[in-house]
Design a protein around this motif. Structure first.
Motif, short mmCIF file in Angstrom:
data_model
loop_
_atom_site.label_atom_id
_atom_site.label_comp_id
_atom_site.label_asym_id
_atom_site.label_seq_id
_atom_site.Cartn_x
_atom_site.Cartn_y
_atom_site.Cartn_z
N GLY A 190 0.81 -1.21 0.00
CA GLY A 190 0.00 0.00 0.00
C GLY A 190 0.85 1.26 0.00
O GLY A 190 0.53 2.24 -0.68
N TRP A 191 1.95 1.24 0.75
CA TRP A 191 2.86 2.39 0.78
C TRP A 191 3.54 2.58 -0.57
O TRP A 191 3.74 3.70 -1.03
N THR A 192 3.89 1.47 -1.22
CA THR A 192 4.50 1.53 -2.55
C THR A 192 3.54 2.17 -3.55
O THR A 192 3.92 3.06 -4.32
N ALA A 193 2.29 1.73 -3.53
CA ALA A 193 1.30 2.27 -4.46
C ALA A 193 0.98 3.73 -4.16
O ALA A 193 0.87 4.56 -5.07
N ALA A 194 0.81 4.06 -2.88
CA ALA A 194 0.42 5.42 -2.50
C ALA A 194 1.50 6.44 -2.85
O ALA A 194 1.19 7.62 -3.06
N ASN A 195 2.76 5.99 -2.92
CA ASN A 195 3.86 6.89 -3.26
C ASN A 195 4.33 6.73 -4.71
O ASN A 195 5.40 7.24 -5.07
N TYR A 196 3.53 6.04 -5.52
CA TYR A 196 3.81 5.88 -6.95
C TYR A 196 5.23 5.33 -7.18
O TYR A 196 5.98 5.84 -8.00
N ALA A 197 5.54 4.27 -6.42
CA ALA A 197 6.86 3.66 -6.52
C ALA A 197 6.82 2.28 -7.18
O ALA A 197 7.81 1.56 -7.14
N ALA A 198 5.70 1.93 -7.80
CA ALA A 198 5.53 0.56 -8.31
C ALA A 198 6.40 0.26 -9.52
O ALA A 198 6.75 -0.90 -9.76
N VAL A 199 6.75 1.27 -10.31
CA VAL A 199 7.47 1.00 -11.56
C VAL A 199 8.83 1.69 -11.62
O VAL A 199 9.39 1.85 -12.71
N VAL A 200 9.38 2.07 -10.48
CA VAL A 200 10.69 2.75 -10.52
C VAL A 200 11.82 1.78 -10.78
O VAL A 200 12.90 2.18 -11.22
N CYS A 201 11.60 0.50 -10.51
CA CYS A 201 12.59 -0.54 -10.81
C CYS A 201 11.97 -1.50 -11.83
O CYS A 201 10.86 -1.99 -11.61
N THR A 202 12.68 -1.75 -12.90
CA THR A 202 12.13 -2.57 -13.99
C THR A 202 12.90 -3.86 -14.21
O THR A 202 12.57 -4.61 -15.12
N GLN A 203 13.92 -4.11 -13.39
CA GLN A 203 14.68 -5.34 -13.52
C GLN A 203 14.52 -6.20 -12.27
O GLN A 203 14.10 -5.72 -11.22
N LEU A 204 14.85 -7.48 -12.40
CA LEU A 204 14.74 -8.43 -11.32
C LEU A 204 16.13 -8.95 -10.95
O LEU A 204 17.01 -8.96 -11.80
#
Length: 342
Positions: A190-204
């Motif tokens: 929820g904290w990741t989504a609320a701070n728009y951090a879901a797509v800042v990393c694109t590699q695994l």
């Protein structure tokens, strides 16, 4: 209303709570959380402004928030369904007090939760998507669904178990640990989504940048500086990377804890079903999380990730209930049903 009919009403209310969670995720992911700049109405109307007169009045009332009908409808649909859920939970309480044998505590807790959830919904708008409020609103929705599911389980038949209380005492503690770990991971999501951090990393598996050197603990400060709006996030890139990587590491820890829990559950024949269910939901959630990263957060996958998150939480609720009943059966083999129905 007969007991079976009451349990059916609980099941319908629970199903609606899952719909509210899915609609809430869709509303947030389509950036419709501020589709209506006021609460509980929309631009001062009970619904989305329709004709030219209403739209002109809406523009005069909120000149800094131009009407986008699609987003406004997304937001209002979520509010309508959430309001219906609140009324159904109120009905649960009324029906519970009409029959002495029905549980009273859980329905009352549900009513208090949904009232607070309505306040969080209001603050989400009035505080212009402040991340701590958005995260709390997500957790409130998950809590509502979990309490309804728990009530439904308690109203069901209590199965008999042959395992002793002594053999399951450690298992009960580890099952509770699994539940707490999942709750913590959901809060991180929820904290990741609320701070728009879901797509800042694109590699695994973690991130393409040097996140260790730039790790910033201030990214987890619940109270952030005041802004005109928190939509699209206010944290810098490194702070979002910190949040994203922490969420991924939390997923690894969660998977490890639940795998160990599944192994412990497998030792008890009566618990193998819930162990398999938990692992299947976990596998689905991991798959959806990876897809979100490699496909840059597709809307359908992101919504499914939210819904599967609550299903994982519910599987842990079921695990804890089953383990608790097994231990209770070992202590009080002739009195389990009466204790569970209180």
């Amino acid at each position: 209303m007969k007991q079976d009919h009451y349990r059916l009403w609980v099941a319908l209310t629970f199903a609606l709570s899952l719909c509210v969670i899915a609609l809430g995720a869709y509303t947030r992911l389509t950036e419709a959380g501020l589709g209506c700049p006021d609460w509980p109405g929309c631009y001062g109307f009970a619904g989305v402004p329709q004709n030219e007169t209403q739209q002109a009045l809406a523009a005069s009332r909120f000149p800094d928030a131009p009407l986008e009908a699609g987003k406004a409808w997304n937001e209002m649909l979520h509010r309508y369904v959430a309001g219906t859920l609140g009324l159904m939970i109120l009905a649960l309480n009324i029906l519970a007090w009409r029959k002495p044998s029905r549980p009273k505590g859980l329905p009352a807790l549900l009513l208090a939760t949904v009232i607070f959830q309505a306040l969080l919904g209001m603050w989400t708008v009035t505080m212009v998507l402040m991340p701590v409020v958005v995260m709390a609103h997500l957790l409130g929705g998950f809590t509502t669904a979990s309490l309804l599911f728990l009530l439904w389980l308690r109203l069901g038949r209590t199965p008999s178990h042959t395992s002793s209380a002594q053999s399951s005492s450690g298992l009960q503690a580890f099952a509770l640990l699994g539940l707490l770990v999942v709750v913590g991971q959901i809060a991180l999501g929820g904290w990741t989504a609320a701070n728009y951090a879901a797509v800042v990393c694109t590699q695994l598996p973690l991130c393409e940048v040097d996140w260790q050197q730039g790790f910033d603990a201030s990214a987890f400060a619940l109270i952030q500086p005041e802004h005109d709006t928190y939509q699209y996030g206010v944290l810098d890139y490194q702070q979002r990377v910190t949040i994203h990587v922490t969420h991924r590491m939390g997923a690894m820890v969660t998977a490890g804890v639940l795998f160990v829990l599944a192994c412990l559950l497998w030792r008890h024949r009566a618990l193998r079903g819930v162990a398999v269910m938990m692992l299947l939901v976990l596998a689905g959630q991991i798959g959806l999380g990876i897809t979100n990263i490699v496909a840059s957060l597709p809307l359908s996958v992101a919504v499914a990730h939210n819904v599967t998150g609550v299903l994982l939480l519910l599987s842990l609720v079921a695990v804890n209930m089953q383990v608790y009943r097994m231990r209770l059966a070992g202590r009080y083999p002739n009195n389990v049903a009466s204790r569970m129905g209180s």
